[in-house]
Write a protein that holds these residues in place. Structure first.
Motif, short mmCIF file in Angstrom:
data_model
loop_
_atom_site.label_atom_id
_atom_site.label_comp_id
_atom_site.label_asym_id
_atom_site.label_seq_id
_atom_site.Cartn_x
_atom_site.Cartn_y
_atom_site.Cartn_z
N GLU A 212 4.13 11.83 -9.51
CA GLU A 212 3.92 13.27 -9.72
C GLU A 212 4.05 14.08 -8.44
N ALA A 213 4.18 13.41 -7.31
CA ALA A 213 4.26 14.09 -6.01
C ALA A 213 5.62 13.81 -5.36
N PRO A 214 6.56 14.73 -5.51
CA PRO A 214 7.90 14.50 -4.95
C PRO A 214 7.88 14.15 -3.45
N ALA A 215 6.99 14.75 -2.70
CA ALA A 215 6.92 14.45 -1.25
C ALA A 215 6.58 12.98 -1.03
N ALA A 216 5.72 12.43 -1.87
CA ALA A 216 5.33 11.03 -1.74
C ALA A 216 6.48 10.10 -2.10
N VAL A 217 7.19 10.42 -3.17
CA VAL A 217 8.34 9.59 -3.59
C VAL A 217 9.44 9.66 -2.53
N ASP A 218 9.69 10.86 -2.01
CA ASP A 218 10.70 11.02 -0.96
C ASP A 218 10.34 10.19 0.27
N LEU A 219 9.06 10.22 0.63
CA LEU A 219 8.61 9.46 1.79
C LEU A 219 8.83 7.96 1.57
N MET A 220 8.55 7.50 0.36
CA MET A 220 8.79 6.09 0.04
C MET A 220 10.28 5.75 0.13
N ARG A 221 11.09 6.63 -0.41
CA ARG A 221 12.53 6.37 -0.43
C ARG A 221 13.13 6.41 0.98
N GLU A 222 12.76 7.40 1.75
CA GLU A 222 13.40 7.61 3.06
C GLU A 222 12.81 6.75 4.17
N HIS A 223 11.52 6.38 4.04
CA HIS A 223 10.87 5.67 5.14
C HIS A 223 10.19 4.38 4.72
N GLN A 224 10.42 3.97 3.48
CA GLN A 224 9.90 2.71 2.95
C GLN A 224 8.40 2.52 3.18
N VAL A 225 7.64 3.58 2.99
CA VAL A 225 6.19 3.44 3.14
C VAL A 225 5.63 2.73 1.91
N SER A 226 4.44 2.22 2.07
CA SER A 226 3.79 1.47 0.99
C SER A 226 3.32 2.41 -0.13
N LEU A 227 3.00 1.81 -1.24
CA LEU A 227 2.45 2.57 -2.36
C LEU A 227 1.12 3.20 -1.95
N ALA A 228 0.32 2.48 -1.18
CA ALA A 228 -0.97 3.02 -0.74
C ALA A 228 -0.79 4.25 0.14
N ASP A 229 0.17 4.20 1.06
CA ASP A 229 0.41 5.37 1.92
C ASP A 229 0.96 6.54 1.11
N ALA A 230 1.85 6.25 0.18
CA ALA A 230 2.39 7.31 -0.67
C ALA A 230 1.29 7.91 -1.54
N ALA A 231 0.35 7.08 -1.98
CA ALA A 231 -0.77 7.57 -2.80
C ALA A 231 -1.63 8.54 -2.01
N LEU A 232 -1.78 8.29 -0.72
CA LEU A 232 -2.53 9.20 0.14
C LEU A 232 -1.85 10.57 0.18
N ILE A 233 -0.54 10.57 0.33
CA ILE A 233 0.21 11.83 0.33
C ILE A 233 0.09 12.52 -1.03
N ALA A 234 0.18 11.75 -2.11
CA ALA A 234 0.07 12.31 -3.46
C ALA A 234 -1.31 12.93 -3.68
N GLU A 235 -2.33 12.29 -3.16
CA GLU A 235 -3.69 12.81 -3.29
C GLU A 235 -3.84 14.15 -2.58
N VAL A 236 -3.29 14.25 -1.40
CA VAL A 236 -3.34 15.50 -0.65
C VAL A 236 -2.48 16.56 -1.35
N ALA A 237 -1.32 16.16 -1.86
CA ALA A 237 -0.41 17.10 -2.53
C ALA A 237 -1.05 17.73 -3.76
N ALA A 238 -1.95 17.01 -4.42
CA ALA A 238 -2.61 17.55 -5.60
C ALA A 238 -3.48 18.75 -5.25
N VAL A 239 -3.88 18.84 -3.99
CA VAL A 239 -4.74 19.93 -3.52
C VAL A 239 -3.96 20.95 -2.68
N ASP A 240 -3.08 20.44 -1.81
CA ASP A 240 -2.39 21.31 -0.86
C ASP A 240 -1.02 20.72 -0.53
N GLU A 241 0.02 21.23 -1.17
CA GLU A 241 1.36 20.67 -0.98
C GLU A 241 1.87 20.87 0.45
#
Length: 103
Positions: A53-82
């Motif tokens: 649900e957080a495009p920034a998190a998916v993009d980060l995973m795709r472009e920088h191969q971050v873990s699901l846990a790191d992407a989840a952190l970005i998604a959590e923040v994005a839910a409050v402040d993109e």
């Protein structure tokens, strides 16, 4: 079945897995059914759906191969402040541990 087959054959990236799980959910599968189908824990599927649900998190995973846990952190923040999520994603892409700033 295709996700499981593809995962073992080609080593899907984390972003590919998140998008495949999202697609299964869009077809009406529950998180529990998806977990059974792909051989993951339901909690992992829940996190993948949150990340999807957080495009920034998916993009980060795709472009920088971050873990699901790191992407989840970005998604959590994005839910409050993109904007803040984008800032953290940029720092994470540069190798910074943003969990310190979020936690």
């Amino acid at each position: 079945d295709q996700l499981v087959v593809n995962e073992h054959r080609s080593g899907l990236t984390n972003a590919d897995q998140v998008e495949a799980i999202r697609d299964l959910a869009l077809f009406g599968m529950s998180a529990t059914a998806i977990a059974r189908k792909v051989g993951e824990k339901k909690a992992t599927v829940d996190v993948a759906l949150q990340v999807a649900e957080a495009p920034a998190a998916v993009d980060l995973m795709r472009e920088h191969q971050v873990s699901l846990a790191d992407a989840a952190l970005i998604a959590e923040v994005a839910a409050v402040d993109e904007e803040k999520a984008a800032e953290f994603a940029e720092k994470m892409a540069k190798g910074y541990n943003v969990a310190y700033y979020v936690g």
